[in-house]
Design an enzyme around this catalytic site. Sequence first.
Site, mmCIF file in Angstrom:
data_model
loop_
_atom_site.group_PDB
_atom_site.id
_atom_site.type_symbol
_atom_site.label_atom_id
_atom_site.label_comp_id
_atom_site.label_asym_id
_atom_site.label_seq_id
_atom_site.Cartn_x
_atom_site.Cartn_y
_atom_site.Cartn_z
ATOM 1 N N ASP A 165 0.830 -1.199 0.000
ATOM 2 C CA ASP A 165 0.000 0.000 0.000
ATOM 3 C C ASP A 165 0.867 1.253 0.000
ATOM 4 O O ASP A 165 1.934 1.281 0.619
ATOM 5 C CB ASP A 165 -0.899 -0.010 1.242
ATOM 6 C CG ASP A 165 -2.043 0.970 1.150
ATOM 7 O OD1 ASP A 165 -2.303 1.489 0.047
ATOM 8 O OD2 ASP A 165 -2.672 1.228 2.188
ATOM 9 N N ASN B 35 -10.373 -3.317 -6.859
ATOM 10 C CA ASN B 35 -9.571 -2.378 -7.656
ATOM 11 C C ASN B 35 -10.196 -2.049 -9.003
ATOM 12 O O ASN B 35 -9.812 -1.056 -9.641
ATOM 13 C CB ASN B 35 -8.156 -2.933 -7.871
ATOM 14 C CG ASN B 35 -7.275 -2.850 -6.648
ATOM 15 O OD1 ASN B 35 -6.286 -3.569 -6.525
ATOM 16 N ND2 ASN B 35 -7.623 -1.975 -5.698
#
Length: 224
Positions: free
Chosen positions: A12, A60
């Site tokens: 991340d 996503n």
Amino acid sequence: MTAARHVAIIMDGNGRWAKKRLLPRALGHQRGVEAVRRVVRGAREMGLEALTLYAFSTENWRRPEEEVSDLMSLMKRFILSDLEEFAEAGVRLKIIGDYKAFKPDVVELVEKAIARTAENSGTTLAVALNYGSQDEIARAATKAAAKGPITPETISAELDTADLPPLDLLIRTSGEVRLSNFLLWQCAYAEMLFTDVLWPDFTAEHLREALEAFATRERRYGGR
């Protein structure tokens, strides 16, 4: 002292890395790929049996189309440029999740990479593509039910990670403290480490430090 066999990472912070530097988000993803290279090499050198990376989640797809396209292009370039190095180093590629939902050219590249490394016996690099843990658990439970009684053991046997060692350590970069639908079942007794380091800045040395910290932890599995 306990050595970790299987480490998973939620990679991340690519976007925040770029934003801090007033750079395009796509450049953050490019630097994130460089971090993948470093960490995979480090995992192999440190003798990890398995490294699982959260590359593309089922959520996503909600990102802007241009960003999704950039991610797909990066993945293709990564496979084309790095596959031979990892294959020759004994790394075995495994995919968890439904990668066949991607475009045919991506699917073809992924399947060639899997086949190219299938006989390797070194570190397994498991890449989560179009992966969501709740979906994985639902699929595993459905398969288990078709074969007989549902138990934790029968569900575990049908998970995408069934052929990997139990998860020892989960790392998340960028300071966020959540699992984001990643390896929920596998994390039942895994140790966790959350770091403020943004993924593009994460190095093999950070991984080594995480493994050293893990080795000092006492794992009780619910006991005293």
